[in-house]
Design a protein around this motif. Structure first.
Motif, PDB file in Angstrom:
ATOM      1  N   ALA A 289       0.668  -1.126  -0.101  1.00 37.15           N
ATOM      2  CA  ALA A 289       0.001  -0.066  -0.098  1.00 37.15           C
ATOM      3  C   ALA A 289       0.874   1.167   0.206  1.00 37.15           C
ATOM      4  O   ALA A 289       2.191   1.209   0.433  1.00 37.15           O
ATOM      5  N   GLY A 290       0.247   2.047  -0.197  1.00 36.22           N
ATOM      6  CA  GLY A 290       0.884   3.744  -0.547  1.00 36.22           C
ATOM      7  C   GLY A 290       0.113   4.642  -0.827  1.00 36.22           C
ATOM      8  O   GLY A 290      -1.156   4.685  -0.783  1.00 36.22           O
ATOM      9  N   CYS A 291       0.744   5.951  -0.987  1.00 38.15           N
ATOM     10  CA  CYS A 291       0.093   7.224  -1.007  1.00 38.15           C
ATOM     11  C   CYS A 291       0.614   7.920  -2.128  1.00 38.15           C
ATOM     12  O   CYS A 291       1.884   7.983  -2.364  1.00 38.15           O
ATOM     13  N   VAL A 292      -0.406   8.881  -2.783  1.00 39.08           N
ATOM     14  CA  VAL A 292       0.174   9.792  -3.493  1.00 39.08           C
ATOM     15  C   VAL A 292       0.179  11.008  -2.518  1.00 39.08           C
ATOM     16  O   VAL A 292      -1.064  11.459  -2.101  1.00 39.08           O
ATOM     17  N   LEU A 293       1.243  11.301  -2.175  1.00 40.27           N
ATOM     18  CA  LEU A 293       1.399  12.443  -1.050  1.00 40.27           C
ATOM     19  C   LEU A 293       1.453  13.689  -1.664  1.00 40.27           C
ATOM     20  O   LEU A 293       2.366  14.083  -2.800  1.00 40.27           O
ATOM     21  N   TRP A 294       0.789  14.498  -1.316  1.00 36.41           N
ATOM     22  CA  TRP A 294       0.532  16.102  -1.776  1.00 36.41           C
ATOM     23  C   TRP A 294       0.629  16.966  -0.689  1.00 36.41           C
ATOM     24  O   TRP A 294       0.464  16.639   0.473  1.00 36.41           O
ATOM     25  N   ARG A 295       0.857  18.504  -1.206  1.00 33.21           N
ATOM     26  CA  ARG A 295       0.789  19.572  -0.274  1.00 33.21           C
ATOM     27  C   ARG A 295       0.433  20.528  -0.994  1.00 33.21           C
ATOM     28  O   ARG A 295       0.674  20.621  -2.310  1.00 33.21           O
ATOM     29  N   SER A 296      -0.030  21.536  -0.455  1.00 37.32           N
ATOM     30  CA  SER A 296      -0.063  23.002  -1.180  1.00 37.32           C
ATOM     31  C   SER A 296       1.234  23.790  -1.341  1.00 37.32           C
ATOM     32  O   SER A 296       1.865  23.852  -0.162  1.00 37.32           O
TER      33      SER A 296
ATOM     34  N   PRO B 170       5.505   7.054  -2.405  1.00 42.07           N
ATOM     35  CA  PRO B 170       5.866   6.315  -1.057  1.00 42.07           C
ATOM     36  C   PRO B 170       4.964   5.004  -1.112  1.00 42.07           C
ATOM     37  O   PRO B 170       3.608   5.302  -1.155  1.00 42.07           O
ATOM     38  N   LYS B 171       5.364   3.764  -1.066  1.00 41.34           N
ATOM     39  CA  LYS B 171       4.822   2.677  -0.755  1.00 41.34           C
ATOM     40  C   LYS B 171       5.797   1.464  -0.326  1.00 41.34           C
ATOM     41  O   LYS B 171       6.693   1.738  -0.295  1.00 41.34           O
ATOM     42  N   GLY B 172       4.918   0.633   0.279  1.00 37.99           N
ATOM     43  CA  GLY B 172       5.650  -0.751   0.462  1.00 37.99           C
ATOM     44  C   GLY B 172       4.847  -1.922   1.033  1.00 37.99           C
ATOM     45  O   GLY B 172       3.539  -1.677   0.903  1.00 37.99           O
TER      46      GLY B 172
ATOM     47  N   ARG C 264       1.887   4.239   7.196  1.00 38.85           N
ATOM     48  CA  ARG C 264       3.227   3.773   7.848  1.00 38.85           C
ATOM     49  C   ARG C 264       4.410   3.984   6.878  1.00 38.85           C
ATOM     50  O   ARG C 264       5.654   4.512   7.136  1.00 38.85           O
ATOM     51  N   GLU C 265       4.256   3.516   5.758  1.00 38.48           N
ATOM     52  CA  GLU C 265       5.133   3.897   4.372  1.00 38.48           C
ATOM     53  C   GLU C 265       5.669   5.358   4.465  1.00 38.48           C
ATOM     54  O   GLU C 265       6.795   5.529   3.830  1.00 38.48           O
ATOM     55  N   VAL C 266       4.475   6.099   4.135  1.00 37.41           N
ATOM     56  CA  VAL C 266       4.655   7.303   3.641  1.00 37.41           C
ATOM     57  C   VAL C 266       5.530   7.875   4.973  1.00 37.41           C
ATOM     58  O   VAL C 266       6.555   8.705   4.706  1.00 37.41           O
ATOM     59  N   ALA C 267       5.360   7.824   5.977  1.00 40.68           N
ATOM     60  CA  ALA C 267       6.207   8.177   7.311  1.00 40.68           C
ATOM     61  C   ALA C 267       7.612   7.785   7.307  1.00 40.68           C
ATOM     62  O   ALA C 267       8.481   8.472   7.455  1.00 40.68           O
TER      63      ALA C 267
END
Length: 140
Positions: A12-19, A42-44, A58-61
Motif C-alpha cells: 500500500a502507498g499514498c500519492v502524497l501532496w501538499r499545497s 511512497p509505498k511498501g 506507515r510507509e509514507v512516514a
C-alpha cells in the motif's frame, strides 16, 4: 509456467501532496530508492495483520518523513515483480507535518508540480495516480 512462489504480495502507498508554499497549487512528493534507482510514490509491503491504510500511512512516514492525512482511495495497481503478483492499494494523502531524512531505502525526495511528477515517475503505471489525485482535489 509455474512459479515456486506465486503468493500475492500485498502493499500500500499514498500519492502524497501538499499545497505549494509559493502559489498554493498542489505539489506531489516522489521518493527516490537507490536500490532500484527509481522515482515512485511512497509505498511498501504490509506487515503481518496490518490493514492497507495503516500500512500506506506507515510507509509514507518511513519513506518521506511526513505525517499524512488520508483522503480518497485511488486505483489499485497490479503487476508482477520478480515473477510474483503484486497488488498496491493507493490513497490520496495530504502531508500535514514532518521533514525528510535520507535513509538507505530512500535517499532523496522531491516536491514537484503534477506535470513534473508525472514525467519524473519511473513506472508509467504510476502516472495515472497523479491524474486521479488531481481529479479528487478538484472535486473536494
Amino acid at each position: 509456467m509455474t512459479h515456486t512462489n506465486d503468493t500475492l504480495i500485498q502493499a500500500a502507498g499514498c500519492v502524497l501532496w501538499r499545497s505549494s508554499p509559493v502559489d498554493g497549487e498542489p505539489e506531489i512528493c516522489l521518493v527516490h530508492r537507490p536500490k532500484y534507482d527509481d522515482w515512485s510514490h511512497p509505498k511498501g509491503k504490509l506487515k503481518r495483520g496490518e490493514d492497507h491504510l495503516t500500512g500506506a500511512l506507515r510507509e509514507v512516514a518511513e519513506e518521506s518523513g511526513y505525517t499524512a492525512d488520508p483522503g480518497t482511495e485511488l486505483s489499485t495497481l497490479r503487476y508482477f515483480t520478480g515473477g510474483r503478483p503484486k497488488q498496491v492499494r493507493y490513497w490520496a494523502a495530504e502531508a500535514i507535518s514532518g521533514s525528510f531524512t535520507p535513509s538507505l531505502e530512500v535517499d532523496r525526495i522531491l516536491w514537484l508540480s503534477p506535470a513534473a511528477a508525472r514525467s519524473r515517475l519511473t513506472q508509467y503505471r504510476d502516472r495515472t495516480l497523479v491524474d486521479e489525485l488531481l481529479a479528487t482535489l478538484r472535486h473536494a
